[in-house]
Design an enzyme around this catalytic site. Structure first.
Site, PDB file in Angstrom:
ATOM      1  N   HIS A  92      32.238   0.086 -47.950  1.00 54.75           N
ATOM      2  CA  HIS A  92      32.377   1.475 -48.387  1.00 54.75           C
ATOM      3  C   HIS A  92      31.288   1.781 -49.399  1.00 54.75           C
ATOM      4  O   HIS A  92      30.930   0.918 -50.202  1.00 54.75           O
ATOM      5  CB  HIS A  92      33.757   1.709 -49.033  1.00 54.75           C
ATOM      6  CG  HIS A  92      34.117   3.146 -49.105  1.00 54.75           C
ATOM      7  ND1 HIS A  92      33.723   3.944 -50.151  1.00 54.75           N
ATOM      8  CD2 HIS A  92      34.796   3.932 -48.247  1.00 54.75           C
ATOM      9  CE1 HIS A  92      34.167   5.169 -49.943  1.00 54.75           C
ATOM     10  NE2 HIS A  92      34.806   5.199 -48.787  1.00 54.75           N
ATOM     11  N   ASP A 134      40.045   2.781 -42.667  1.00 55.19           N
ATOM     12  CA  ASP A 134      40.102   2.809 -41.199  1.00 55.19           C
ATOM     13  C   ASP A 134      40.507   1.479 -40.578  1.00 55.19           C
ATOM     14  O   ASP A 134      40.739   1.405 -39.375  1.00 55.19           O
ATOM     15  CB  ASP A 134      38.732   3.224 -40.638  1.00 55.19           C
ATOM     16  CG  ASP A 134      38.407   4.668 -40.977  1.00 55.19           C
ATOM     17  OD1 ASP A 134      39.284   5.515 -40.798  1.00 55.19           O
ATOM     18  OD2 ASP A 134      37.282   4.941 -41.427  1.00 55.19           O
TER      19      ASP A 134
END
Ligand code: CMC
Length: 433
Positions: free
Chosen positions: A310, A367
């Site tokens: 991320h 996700d």
């Protein structure tokens, strides 16, 4: 929105000159250098591909502390919201800045029910798409089409604001379910005022006139939670797209359609689909998780571990932790044993113990586990990013509204460092060789 404190001055020294730059601090002590006058004063620009060090705006909506794994919407911890709220309460919070009272919530829910239908003529659009069109393609086109069916409001009064927001929040869920029904060739199902927001969505997806469909409260709770986890994440790629398009003065529907397109990419919201494709590949091909980790580390292989890494989180994504627990709980309650969950857990463990992932602070993101839960609910893979879209919509709306009222807002227009040819003389076509 609180004024940003000015707490000092930094200096940029270049070419014998000193340029003072104000240092500012937000309410969570995040600091930035104000370079708005930099080019005018020095002819220098900031070079920051991917905007990793660029603050594009002030915002009072969502706080992310990527070093410590903290996420808050309007000051409330994501853990509290995901445990105690429905998605609609969180949507209200993001858009209005405060959690709703019982009266406000009832009024908001009634509004959503009243505007859940789409214009009948819009249903014809669905029929013109090829059978296997991706629902994200249909959804983005349908959302921008809303602007021609529903007159644009400037949301200057509270009632207009509620109407504009309620319409979009409500209709997107209907459009999403219709795009699914169209892709499987089943009759469209209308929303009903007897059901809640999430129940309605599940009913529009799975009800058919020839089979019994009962809405499972376990699924309703799980979907509420997943939507809350996705509801906002400050200046991510799709929200920045919404803001960029909105900064030109484009209407809300156009800005949101741009956000949907940005979200579709596999590095962003499309990762939830890509994660399941990766896990299915490992399962079907009998590929060991070690091999996938080795491939992800190989700079000559474009493969990346999907659902990992991320831009902002340098520790475990707090949404991933909640999503993982929710996933295990839903599978347990539904009595489903999915081999992909075992593979995901094994792959996570392998990666987290590998120095490549440790050195780069790469952890599972939101996700990684959401797709397994959606699969268990019978939601097809090409609808995963659509679910993310429904979840992210209140965040996008809140940012569009914030931008509209921000006195610092200017049209989004980055600069560049040109690296092409210098001036060339024009050559007529017959002399080019
Ligand atoms: N697998 C293998 N290596 C990775 C991964 C990954 N998933 N993510 C980052 N890296 C490596 C990258 O190769 C780079 O290595 P090096 O320093 O040796 O060049 C380093 O880690 C830093 O990565 P980056 O590409 O500079 O990081 P970024 O902030 O530009 O990208 C990201 C962030 C999310 C796009 C990226 O981590 C990624 O591609 N992840 C997989 C896709 C994914 O799961 N996306 C969902 C993001 S979270 C929810 C959302 O936004 O929708």
């Amino acid at each position: 929105m609180e004024e940003i404190k000015k707490i000092g001055t930094a200096e940029l020294k270049y070419d014998g000159k000193t340029y003072p730059l104000e240092v500012m601090e937000g309410t969570e002590a995040e600091r930035g250098i104000d370079i708005r006058a930099l080019r005018k004063d020095s002819r220098l620009i900031a070079f920051d591909p991917g905007y990793g060090n660029t603050g594009s705006c002030r915002s009072a909506i969502t706080f992310v502390d990527g070093e410590n794994g903290i996420l808050r919407y309007r000051g409330y911890a994501i853990e509290d919201l995901a445990t105690n709220c429905t998605f609609i309460e969180v949507a209200y919070l993001l858009v209005h800045g405060a959690l709703p009272t019982q009266n406000q919530l009832s009024k908001f829910s009634r509004l959503l029910n009243r505007h859940s239908l789409i214009h009948e003529d819009m249903r014809n659009f669905f029929r013109t798409y090829p059978e296997h069109a991706h629902p994200m393609a249909i959804l983005s086109a349908m959302v921008v089409s809303l602007s021609s069916f529903y007159p644009e409001l400037d949301a200057s009064s509270d009632e207009e604001l509620d109407l504009m927001v309620g319409r979009l929040l409500s209709k997107i869920r209907t459009l999403a379910a219709l795009s699914y029904k169209q892709s499987v060739g089943e009759p469209h199902v209308y929303p009903t005022s007897k059901l809640t927001y999430v129940e309605n969505f599940l009913n529009m997806m799975f009800y058919t006139p020839v089979a019994n469909y009962e809405i499972d409260p376990v699924q309703v709770r799980a979907l509420n939670k997943l939507l809350i986890l996705h509801a906002d994440h400050e200046q991510n790629c799709s929200t920045s797209a919404v803001r960029l398009v909105g900064s030109s003065g484009a209407n809300l529907y156009a800005a949101i359609a741009a956000g949907i397109c940005a979200l579709w990419g596999p590095l962003h919201g499309g990762a939830n689909q890509a994660v399941i494709e990766m896990l299915e590949y490992i399962h079907k091909e009998g590929e060991g998780v070690e091999k996938m980790v080795e491939r992800a580390k190989d700079k000559n292989d474009p493969f990346r571990l999907m659902g990992f890494g991320h831009r902002v989180y340098k520790t475990y994504d707090p949404r991933a932790r909640i999503a993982k627990n929710a996933c295990e709980e839903v599978l347990n309650k539904l009595g489903i044993k999915d081999p992909l969950l075992d593979i995901a857990v094994e792959l996570e463990e392998k990666a987290l113990n590998d120095s490549y992932f440790k050195d780069r602070n790469l952890y599972p993101n939101v996700d990684y586990y959401t797709g397994i839960t959606l699969r268990a609910m019978g939601i097809p893979m090409n609808m995963f990013t659509v679910i993310f879209t429904i979840g992210r919509l209140p965040g996008w709306i809140a940012h569009w509204l914030e931008l509209r009222d921000d006195p610092d807002n200017r049209i989004g227009r980055p600069r560049q460092i040109y690296s092409g040819p210098n001036h060339r003389d024009y050559v007529p076509i017959e002399q080019r060789g």
